[in-house]
Design a protein around this motif. Sequence first.
Motif, PDB file in Angstrom:
ATOM      1  N   TRP A 127       2.671   1.738  -3.293  1.00 20.63           N
ATOM      2  CA  TRP A 127       1.792   2.116  -4.395  1.00 20.63           C
ATOM      3  C   TRP A 127       1.687   3.634  -4.571  1.00 20.63           C
ATOM      4  N   THR A 146      -5.090   1.935 -10.517  1.00 19.80           N
ATOM      5  CA  THR A 146      -3.807   2.278 -11.135  1.00 19.80           C
ATOM      6  C   THR A 146      -3.970   2.841 -12.543  1.00 19.80           C
ATOM      7  N   ALA A 205      -7.869   1.712  -2.273  1.00 14.99           N
ATOM      8  CA  ALA A 205      -7.380   0.603  -1.459  1.00 14.99           C
ATOM      9  C   ALA A 205      -8.299   0.354  -0.268  1.00 14.99           C
ATOM     10  N   LEU A 226      -6.140  -1.267  -5.196  1.00 15.79           N
ATOM     11  CA  LEU A 226      -4.949  -0.572  -5.671  1.00 15.79           C
ATOM     12  C   LEU A 226      -4.683  -0.870  -7.143  1.00 15.79           C
ATOM     13  N   TRP A 238       0.837  -1.199   0.000  1.00 20.92           N
ATOM     14  CA  TRP A 238       0.000   0.000   0.000  1.00 20.92           C
ATOM     15  C   TRP A 238       0.872   1.250   0.000  1.00 20.92           C
ATOM     16  N   THR A 271      -5.554   6.782  -4.906  1.00 21.49           N
ATOM     17  CA  THR A 271      -4.894   5.514  -4.597  1.00 21.49           C
ATOM     18  C   THR A 271      -5.301   5.015  -3.222  1.00 21.49           C
TER      19      THR A 271
END
Length: 431
Positions: free
Chosen positions: A231, A292, A257, A288, A228, A253
Motif C-alpha cells: 500500500w 487511500t 492502517a 488502508l 500493508w 497510510t
Amino acid sequence: MKIYLLSLCALFFPSLAHAATDVELNSAWVVLASALVFFMQAGFALLESGMSRAKNAVNVMMKNFMDGCAGGIVFWLVGFGLMFGANATGWYGMSHFAPHQGEPWDFTFLLFQMMFAATAATIASGAMAERTRYSAYLIGAVVISGFIYPIFGSWVWSGIYGGQGWLAKMGFIDFAGSTVVHSVGAWCALAGIMVLGPRLGRFASDGTPRVIPGHNLALVTLGGFILWLGWFGFNAGSTLAINASIGLIALNTHLAAACGAVGAMLALRTTSSPVLLSTTVNGSLGGLVGITAGCATMLPGFAMLTGLVAGFVVVFGMRLLDRLRLDDVVGAIPVHGLAGVWGTVAAGLFFTGDLFSWARVSVQLIGAGMAFVWAFPLALALYFILAKTIGLRISTQDEQRGLDYAEHAEIGYPEFNQSLTFDGTELTRRA
C-alpha cells in the motif's frame, strides 16, 4: 526522497547520478511503486487462501494469479484507452488502445495503472471464494478490468491525454482510489455473492450464521503484512513523481492502517466478542482502504481518525452481511466497499484548509454513490448472464469435494487429505 535516490545513484552508479533527469528519477520511482502494487497480489492470494478451507487453497491462488495475467492483458488492449485516453465527453476515453508506441513515460504510467486494474478485479475473488466456477470467474475478472473499472476511472482520473472526467470537473477527491479501485471492486463482489448464494452450511435454516473458519491464519497474517507494505506503493506511488508529499502520504497510510486494527479491536470488545486475528487484519486493511482517497490532502491526526472509524465500519459491516445472509468469505465488501465509502467522505471532511465543507462532502457523496450505481447493476447483470449460460456456481458435489479437486485436479495439501490420491494422470477417490 529525490536526494536519497541521487545519493544511492552516486554511491553505486556515479555516472548515472550525474546524468539522471527528473523524468528518469520519476520513472524509477513509479516503476518501484508498480512493483510494490504488483506484490499486493501475493498478499491477496495469501490472505484469501488462508481465510478459505484447505480444499480450496489452489483455486484461490489460481484466481489471484490469473487476475494479474488475464486482467493485465485486457487492460492493455482496451481498459487503458477507456480510462485514460482523450476524454472529450467526460465519460470515457477514446484513444491509446493497445498502446505499443509512445514516449517512455507513457509506458511507465501504463505499467502503474495496470497494477491498479488487477487490484480492482481481485477484490471479488475472496468474496466469491469456495463455490465459484473458475472459467466464469475469469470472464468476470476480464470484464471488470477491461470495462467496468476503466469507465468509472475515466470519470475521476482521465485527462492525461486530453479532456477531463465529469466527476473530476466537480472537484471529486480520490487520490489513490478508495472509490475508483476499492469500492468499484467491492460492488462487483457484492453482485457476485448475491447471484451465487451462500456456501453450503453457511447459514442455518432459520438464518443463523455459522462460522466456516479458514485453514491457515499464518497465511492471513502474512498476507496482511504484504498488503500493508504494498500500500505504500499504492498511495505514495500515485504522486507519479518524487516530491515532498511522499513522506506525509506514507505516514498517513501507516497510521490509518494501525488505527484500523485498533478500531476493529475496540469494536469487537465493545460488543463482548473475542478479538479475532482475521477481523483485526481486516480492520487494518479497512484503514488502508479508507485513507487511500485522502492520504495526500489530510493531516496525520485526521488520518488516524479515518483509520479508526474504518475499523468499526469493517466489524459492523461484516455483521450486517450476516444479518442479510450474504456470504462474503473474506469480508471484502466491508473492507473495500463500506470502508471505501467512509474514506471517500472523510477525504472531503478532513481536507486540509477546508475542513468540514458541506459542498465538498456532497461531491464526495455523489462520487461514492455513482460508483455503486455504475458498478453494481452491471456486475449483477454480468454474473446473472454467466449463471444462466456457462454456469457461475459449481455443483453441490464439487463444492463438498473442494474446488482444488473439482476445478484443477490438484490438491494444495495432499499429505493431509487422505480421501484423495493422485493416480498418474488424474485424481481419483479411494474406495
